[in-house]
Structure formats: structure tokens, C-alpha cells
Design an enzyme around this catalytic site. Structure first.
Site: not given
Ligand code: GDP
Ligand code: IMO
Ligand code: MG
Length: 422
Positions: A15-18, A38, A223, A238, A300, A411
Site C-alpha cells: 500500500g506504498k502508493g496510498k 514492475n 517492491q 527483484t 498484471t 489504514s
Molecule cells: P503498493 O504497490 O505497495 O503501492 O500497493 P498496491 O497498490 O499494489 O496494493 C495495495 C492495494 O490495497 C490497492 O488496491 C489499494 O487500493 C488497496 N489498499 C491500500 N490500503 C488499503 C486499506 O487500508 N484497506 C483496503 N481494504 N485496501 C487498501
Molecule cells: P510494488 O511496487 C509485488 C515480484 C514479481 C516476481 C519478482 C521479480 O507494486 O510493490 P521482476 O519483474 O521485478 O523481475 O519480478 O518480484 N514483484 C512484485 N511483487 N509488488 C511489486 O511491486 C513487485 N515487483 C516485482 O512478482 O515475483
């Protein structure tokens, strides 16, 4: 001034983006320091959902500068797609985004090499995102990389890299189809022209000068710690340093300049792709977490593997990163559970350990669980700590005791507003 770093403590998607979006108003600069497309960072506000891949998550808040740092690998085609979408939704990106000249470029042939490498591994494949991340970092480390700054003067480096890749692909038994390559190259060249309309900078100077001028900088990780190239569940990782040290090497910030390190984790645990996951659940509970947490890849669409929180791995991640503040995400996903489990130790060959073993991939790990009563109260509308159900507060206190670091933010939903500071 110091930089603060925000990064994932598990296997990504914490949930880094949030949280970067939520914290951005407190910063003048948001900088990505590693990884590339990625990543899929999701932000939700005003009824809209956005997924960012290469562009920092600070772009939706007014005022700040966003930097794609030198440790990032950038695919011009995916960058152009992402940037154009943001422009369409009203973000004046050229005004707020800068790109490091030292960031390495992902070529079409890097993506082909990624696919060929996975094919060659067969059953043992990493399950990469297929974005060419590994091959691009391989070129960087072997001193063959093409960098954003190389685009400013036509050096002929592109053709040399492509030809080398084509030879490699042929020797791997996966020769590139000339017509496909020609199409991909055309799109890549067009995207490069678009990329060059953005301001390219020497980001190490820009960031250090900002710090000297008293500006506040937030470094955004991609990641997660368990995917770190050195300390993650190798080889199922990664190809970059996802830990806080990566902010130093990926931005040119000295170690003494690191201030707060925000470590983000989910109240449970997920992973996408192959590799070890000691607390993974293969039963109804795992499916329930996936459904309630919408645990499908942001980029993906792959199903994320789900399991209970792993405090052995979290303590390890906190140690590696020097985490000063914890942020717990998605606790609302567990609202319904009568019992919540937390893995406090691993049992390997009958022996209990609190350490992540060298051979986490091969070791037969049996998680040792503590069971806690669930709060069984909807949390998504909770606005302050005062409204926490008693059992939720107990869960938070338990984690803080086990992890030794305060949980500063909780969160309770995907929206920007569903964020509670303690
Ligand atoms: P990131 O890669 O770390 O930025 O995380 P992602 O966006 O890939 O995955 C986090 C998912 O969880 C997204 O769909 C967010 O909208 C959602 N999310 C973030 N915080 C919360 C939370 O506190 N509760 C719920 N239910 N969803 C959340
Ligand atoms: P965020 O920033 C979850 C995983 C891939 C695979 C491994 C290597 O959204 O958290 P790569 O394409 O980097 O060579 O794949 O790392 N992976 C992630 N898993 N969230 C990510 O990014 C990821 N980025 C890579 O699924 O297992
Ligand atoms: Mg993600």
C-alpha cells in the site's frame, strides 16, 4: 535536512502508493529510487482509482516536485502511456516531474530477454512481471546499460545494446521475430521523443541542493524488503535494492542524511510470483483474505498468494531498514475474522528460530502461531484512534511489542481519507 524513506516490509503491494499520496503534502520533493514498471502503486481519492508504475505517487498533490531517480529503470513506452493518461486526467506533469539522466533504460529486447530467461528456468521460474527488469539491471551492473542521458546525444549505444541482446536471444533458442522487433522499436523511438520533452536532471545534485535549501524530501520505495536482491528470498526476488540503503545508492543521498524510515506492512501477508512464503494459506481462510482484500496484481492482474502476518520476516525487515515508524495497512480486511493468527517464530527440523534462514527457499518451515481474538467490527468508517474497538487496540499493541517499533499510521480502507494517524 534529512530525507525520509517510505518502503514495503513484505513481498510488495503493501500500500506504498496510498501512503505516499497521503504524506506528500508534508514534502517538497517525492523521489522514486529503485525498481521500474514492475511496480503498481494504487491511489484512491474522490471516487477515482489510479495505478502508477514508474511515476512517483506524489503527482496528485499540489506543490511538490516528483523525481524519477537514478536507481530506477525506465521503459519509455510504458512511461509515455502512464504520463499521457495522467495528463488526460488533468495532471500538469511536465511542470512537476523530473527524470534522472542516470536512470537506466528498458529496451524492447530487455523484455524479450526477461521472457526468454523465465522460459529457460521452466518450473523454477521467478514469475517476474515480464517488464525486462532483471535484464536491464544486469546490463547496468555489467556496465552495458543505456541511460536516459544517452538519449540527449545520439551515441549509437542503442543499436549496440540491441544487437548484443539479439545474439543472446538467438543463443537462448528464442530468436526475435524481425517484424515484431521492428514494431516495438518504432514505438520505443516514438516514446523516447516524448520522454525527451520532460526535464532531465542530475538528480543527485537536485536532491542534495534541495536538502541544503531546507526542503523536505520523501523517498518512495517500490517492491518490498523480502524482494531485495541481497536480503530477500533469493533467487525469488527483484533485481534491485528495495531496502532503505537503496535510497542512498538510487538517489545519491549519503547514509547520514536518512531521517525517518516508514515501514509499511499489511495486517496479513501476500506475495505474487513464485518463491517461499512460510505463512501462505491454501485453504478457505486464504481465499477469504484474497476476496476481501481484492488481492489481485495492480499491473498484471495475477492472483496474489495470501497468508497470515509473518513477524519473523517483519522483524528482519525492520532490522535491515532501520525502520523508525510502522504503518499498518488493510487491517479492515480482517474485520470479519473471529481469530487472527500471527507467526512469531519458525520451526525448522523441530527447532524454533526467530531468524529468517539462509535457505528460506529450501527449508521446511513450519510457522509458530499466536492466536488473537478478532475485533469483528467494521473499521472502514473509523476516523480516530479513540474509536478503535478494544480488541483492535490489543492487536496493535501486540504487534508493537513483537516488533519493537511504534505503529504511527493505521489504514482502514483504500481511500486517501481512510487513514488514521496515532
Ligand atoms: P503498493 O504497490 O505497495 O503501492 O500497493 P498496491 O497498490 O499494489 O496494493 C495495495 C492495494 O490495497 C490497492 O488496491 C489499494 O487500493 C488497496 N489498499 C491500500 N490500503 C488499503 C486499506 O487500508 N484497506 C483496503 N481494504 N485496501 C487498501
Ligand atoms: P510494488 O511496487 C509485488 C515480484 C514479481 C516476481 C519478482 C521479480 O507494486 O510493490 P521482476 O519483474 O521485478 O523481475 O519480478 O518480484 N514483484 C512484485 N511483487 N509488488 C511489486 O511491486 C513487485 N515487483 C516485482 O512478482 O515475483
Ligand atoms: Mg503494487
Amino acid at each position: 535536512m534529512k530525507v525520509d524513506v517510505l518502503l514495503g516490509l513484505q513481498w510488495g503491494d503493501e500500500g506504498k502508493g496510498k501512503v505516499v499520496d497521503v504524506l506528500t503534502p508534508r514534502y517538497d520533493v517525492v523521489a522514486r529510487f529503485q525498481g521500474g514498471p514492475n511496480a503498481g502503486h494504487t491511489l484512491e481519492f474522490g471516487g477515482h482509482k489510479y495505478v502508477l508504475r514508474s511515476i512517483p505517487s506524489g503527482v496528485f498533490q499540489p506543490g511538490g516536485v516528483n523525481i524519477i531517480g537514478s536507481g530506477v529503470v525506465l521503459d519509455p513506452v510504458l512511461f509515455a502511456q502512464e504520463a499521457r493518461e495522467l495528463e488526460k486526467s488533468g495532471v500538469d506533469l511536465r511542470k512537476i516531474l523530473r527524470i534522472s539522466r542516470k536512470a537506466n533504460l528498458i529496451l524492447p529486447t530487455h523484455r524479450m530477454l526477461d521472457a526468454a530467461g523465465e522460459k529457460a528456468k521452466g518450473e523454477g521460474k521467478i514469475g517476474t512481471t515480464g517488464k525486462g527488469i532483471g535484464p536491464t539491471y544486469t546490463d547496468k551492473i555489467s556496465r552495458n546499460g543505456l541511460r536516459v542521458g544517452d538519449l540527449e546525444n545520439n551515441t549509437g549505444k542503442y543499436a549496440a545494446a540491441r544487437d548484443r541482446h539479439l545474439q543472446m536471444l538467438a543463443s537462448m533458442g528464442c530468436p526475435a521475430d524481425p517484424a515484431t522487433l521492428a514494431d516495438l522499436e518504432k514505438a520505443w523511438m516514438e516514446a523516447v521523443e516524448y520522454l525527451l520533452t520532460y526535464e532531465l536532471i542530475d538528480s543527485e545534485y537536485e536532491i542534495n541542493e534541495a536538502l541544503e535549501a531546507g526542503k523536505k524530501v520523501l523517498c518512495e520505495g517500490a517492491q518490498g524488503t523480502m524482494l531485495d536482491i541481497d536480503f530477500g528470498s533469493y533467487p525469488f526476488v527483484t533485481s534491485s535494492n528495495t531496502i532503505s540503503a537503496g535510497a542512498c545508492t538510487g538517489l545519491g543521498v549519503a547514509p547520514g542524511r536518512i531521517g525517518d524510515v516508514y515501514g509499511i506492512f499489511k495486517a496479513y501477508c501476500t506475495r505474487v510470483g513464485s518463491g517461499p512464503f512460510p505463512t501462505e494459506l491454501f485453504d478457505e481462510t486464504g481465499r477469504k483474505i484474497r476476496d476481501l482484500g481484492h488481492e489481485y496484481g495492480a499491473v498484471t492482474g495475477r492472483e496474489r498468494r495470501c497468508g497470515w502476518i509473518d513477524l519473523v520476516a517483519l522483524r528482519y525487515a525492520i532490522m535491515l531498514n532501520g525502520v523508525t515508524k510502522l504503518i499498518m495497512m488493510k487491517s479492515d480486511v480482517l474485520d470479519d475474522f473471529p481469530v487472527i493468527k500471527a507467526c512469531v517464530a519458525y520451526k525448522i527440523n523441530g527447532k524454533e528460530t526467530r531468524r529468517v534462514p539462509f535457505d528460506i527457499d529450501a527449508a521446511d518451515i513450519e510457522p509458530v502461531y499466536v492466536e488473537l481474538p478478532g475485533w469483528q467490527t467494521p473499521m472502514t468508517a473509523v476516523k480516530s484512534e479513540a474509536e478503535f474497538p478494544a480488541r483492535f487496540s490489543e492487536y496493535v499493541a501486540f504487534l508493537e511489542k513483537e516488533l519493537g517499533v511504534p505503529i504511527a499510521i493505521v489504514s482502514v480502507g483504500p481511500d486517501r481519507t481512510q487513514t488514521i494517524e496515532r
